[in-house]
Scaffold this motif. Structure first.
Motif, PDB file in Angstrom:
ATOM      1  N   LEU A  35       0.683  -1.336   0.060  1.00 23.13           N
ATOM      2  CA  LEU A  35       0.062   0.189  -0.057  1.00 23.13           C
ATOM      3  C   LEU A  35       0.784   1.393   0.014  1.00 23.13           C
ATOM      4  N   ALA A  36       1.900   1.152   0.906  1.00 21.06           N
ATOM      5  CA  ALA A  36       2.773   2.320   0.940  1.00 21.06           C
ATOM      6  C   ALA A  36       3.568   2.696  -0.620  1.00 21.06           C
ATOM      7  N   LYS A  37       3.729   1.502  -1.187  1.00 22.33           N
ATOM      8  CA  LYS A  37       4.641   1.688  -2.547  1.00 22.33           C
ATOM      9  C   LYS A  37       3.536   2.187  -3.460  1.00 22.33           C
ATOM     10  N   GLN A  38       2.270   1.826  -3.433  1.00 26.97           N
ATOM     11  CA  GLN A  38       1.016   2.387  -4.545  1.00 26.97           C
ATOM     12  C   GLN A  38       1.055   3.738  -4.016  1.00 26.97           C
ATOM     13  N   GLU A  39       1.105   4.083  -2.881  1.00 26.95           N
ATOM     14  CA  GLU A  39       1.002   5.592  -2.430  1.00 26.95           C
ATOM     15  C   GLU A  39       2.111   6.382  -2.928  1.00 26.95           C
ATOM     16  N   HIS A  40       3.292   5.817  -2.880  1.00 26.26           N
ATOM     17  CA  HIS A  40       4.527   6.544  -3.318  1.00 26.26           C
ATOM     18  C   HIS A  40       4.253   6.877  -4.595  1.00 26.26           C
ATOM     19  N   GLU A  41       4.086   5.813  -5.566  1.00 30.89           N
ATOM     20  CA  GLU A  41       4.132   6.054  -6.862  1.00 30.89           C
ATOM     21  C   GLU A  41       3.129   7.009  -7.350  1.00 30.89           C
ATOM     22  N   THR A  42       2.011   6.831  -6.448  1.00 28.23           N
ATOM     23  CA  THR A  42       0.899   7.926  -7.063  1.00 28.23           C
ATOM     24  C   THR A  42       1.412   9.289  -6.699  1.00 28.23           C
ATOM     25  N   GLN A  43       2.011   9.463  -5.524  1.00 24.05           N
ATOM     26  CA  GLN A  43       2.597  10.786  -5.125  1.00 24.05           C
ATOM     27  C   GLN A  43       3.709  11.173  -6.142  1.00 24.05           C
ATOM     28  N   LYS A  44       4.369  10.285  -6.517  1.00 24.85           N
ATOM     29  CA  LYS A  44       5.626  10.556  -7.616  1.00 24.85           C
ATOM     30  C   LYS A  44       5.008  11.118  -9.008  1.00 24.85           C
TER      31      LYS A  44
END
Length: 449
Positions: free
Chosen positions: A32-41
């Motif tokens: 979940l954190a990776k998905q949020e990071h990719e979205t924020q990126k």
């Protein structure tokens, strides 16, 4: 510890389920954190392009603006904008790191990286520990072995330096190891330890080892899982996993300071004198142990019992949900009861070697090797290397574990069998009396020194 097909693996797997649950939740949280990071990126990339365009426009305006321009651009404005863009790009590089509770077969370098990212320590799970122990005994693996030995206390730091990888600082070097082992494989490993060869305290660090009685074969029943108990245990593990400085202090821990970099507990006023009495008795028991390896193992209980008491105390704090202060007497009594149980299992484990003639023989062989190395026993007027010795002269030494007739004769018989000693009957000098039984040390032992 258990014989093959004694269901070691299923037993360990059942005990590991609460930690498996933590690992599963950590993996889901990381995804979940990776998905949020990719979205924020993606958002940051789009914003960065607009910011870059704005920065170029500001730079162009700064270069061409006249002195009388309304709302002029200053160099500070340009620097602030550039710094904001750089900070946004730096956040893109902060990829979430997974919380690791457990590892399997792993290199020391990779384990160091995982420890560096997980300050609460890591558990290494090996279903069959014989492979793990064998890997630490290989030539050239001394540094790896030392790495594990140093991780036992869980309170120190470590540095791993490698060409190509650079230097890696581990702030909290804390390692635990769990797995199963067969008695015959442990016996081969313990032989060297009991004889003092390569005894660096590794086996004594397995403080929680158990060697249960074999269960009588019976018709097996498939019993339904007690879901309430399972959920309660899972919840307890999750609560323990989320204990950090603030929560520990709220339960009664002392705050970190210049001398202690982590929160710490002390025994309360009722538990402390009981612990000291127990500790003094432990010292006496260790002094009376038959072998140095058992002595060393018992002395490590001075760390084990407070650690268990702290765990039981934190369980009470979590279940009650409030501050309980110092580690309680009830928690200490539970830990001591656990220690008594573990001691009985420890003695049974070491009985692979100690409960038979090899213990006595190993004690005597160590003394003989010392004598061969020094070229004789300077405390005895008789030169044992040249003229041999008698069982009576051996008993007069009063060496620990070799101070009764049965123990001495057992040790002598085994060393004769392994060609360490040669036995002869020497006739009396002609003044009567029975022949003297004399033992001679094999001169070829010098080649082993």
């Amino acid at each position: 510890m258990g014989q093959p097909s004694s269901k070691k693996s299923p037993s360990i797997a059942a005990a590991m389920k609460p930690i498996d649950n933590l690992a599963s939740k950590a993996r889901a949280a990381h995804e979940l954190a990776k998905q949020e990071h990719e979205t924020q990126k993606l958002i940051n990339d789009s914003k960065a392009k607009a910011d870059d365009d704005a920065l170029k426009k500001m730079a162009k305006q700064l270069a061409t603006q006249a002195d009388d321009t309304d709302n002029p651009i200053t160099p500070d404005d340009l620097h602030q904008k550039a710094a904001a863009i750089a900070e946004s790009k730096a956040q893109d590089n902060n990829v979430p790191t997974p919380r690791r509770h457990m590892v399997g077969d792993i290199t020391m370098e990779k384990l160091g990286e995982i420890e560096n990212e997980n300050n609460n320590g890591v558990l290494q799970f090996r279903d069959e520990l014989s492979g793990f122990l064998a890997s630490l005994d290989k030539e050239g693996e001394q540094e790896k072995r030392a790495f594990y030995l140093e991780g036992f206390n869980g309170t120190g730091s470590a540095m791993v330096d490698r060409i190509g990888r650079g230097s890696l600082f581990i702030e909290n070097h804390c390692l635990s190891v769990i797995g199963g082992l067969q008695p015959d494989k442990l016996e081969m490993y313990l032989e060297k330890t009991m004889r003092g060869l390569g005894n660096d305290g590794l086996m004594q660090r397995f403080q929680m080892m158990v060697y249960p009685d074999p269960i009588a074969r019976a018709k097996e029943n498939d019993i339904a899982v007690d879901k309430d108990s399972r959920n309660a245990v899972y919840a307890l593990f999750e609560s323990m996993d989320n204990l950090y400085t603030d929560s520990l202090v709220s339960y009664g821990a002392h705050e970190p300071n210049e001398y202690y970099k982590r929160p710490y507990f002390r025994f309360d006023s009722n538990a402390y004198p009981v612990f000291m009495d127990w500790y003094n008795n432990l010292q006496n028991k260790a002094d009376e142990a038959e072998h140095d390896v058992i002595t060393q193992h018992l002395l490590k209980y001075g760390r084990l019992i407070p650690a268990l008491a702290l765990i039981f105390h934190l369980v009470d704090c979590i279940e009650i949900g409030r501050r309980l202060g110092g580690v309680s007497l009830d928690a200490l009594k539970a830990a001591i009861a656990w220690g008594d149980m573990l001691e009985s299992h420890m003695l049974r484990v070491y009985s692979c070697i100690t409960d038979n003639s090899h213990l006595k023989a190993s004690l005597l062989s160590n003394k003989i090797l010392e004598m061969v190395k020094k070229g004789g026993d300077k405390t005895d007027k008789t030169n044992w290397l040249s003229y041999g010795f008698t069982a009576r002269s051996l008993k007069r030494k009063n060496w620990k574990g070799l101070n009764d007739d049965n123990a001495i004769q057992t040790a002598l018989d085994v060393l004769i069998e392994y060609d360490w000693l040669n036995y002869k009957q020497v006739e009396s000098t002609g003044q009567g009396g029975r022949p003297t039984e004399r033992y001679f040390i094999n001169p070829n032992l010098k080649t082993f020194i």
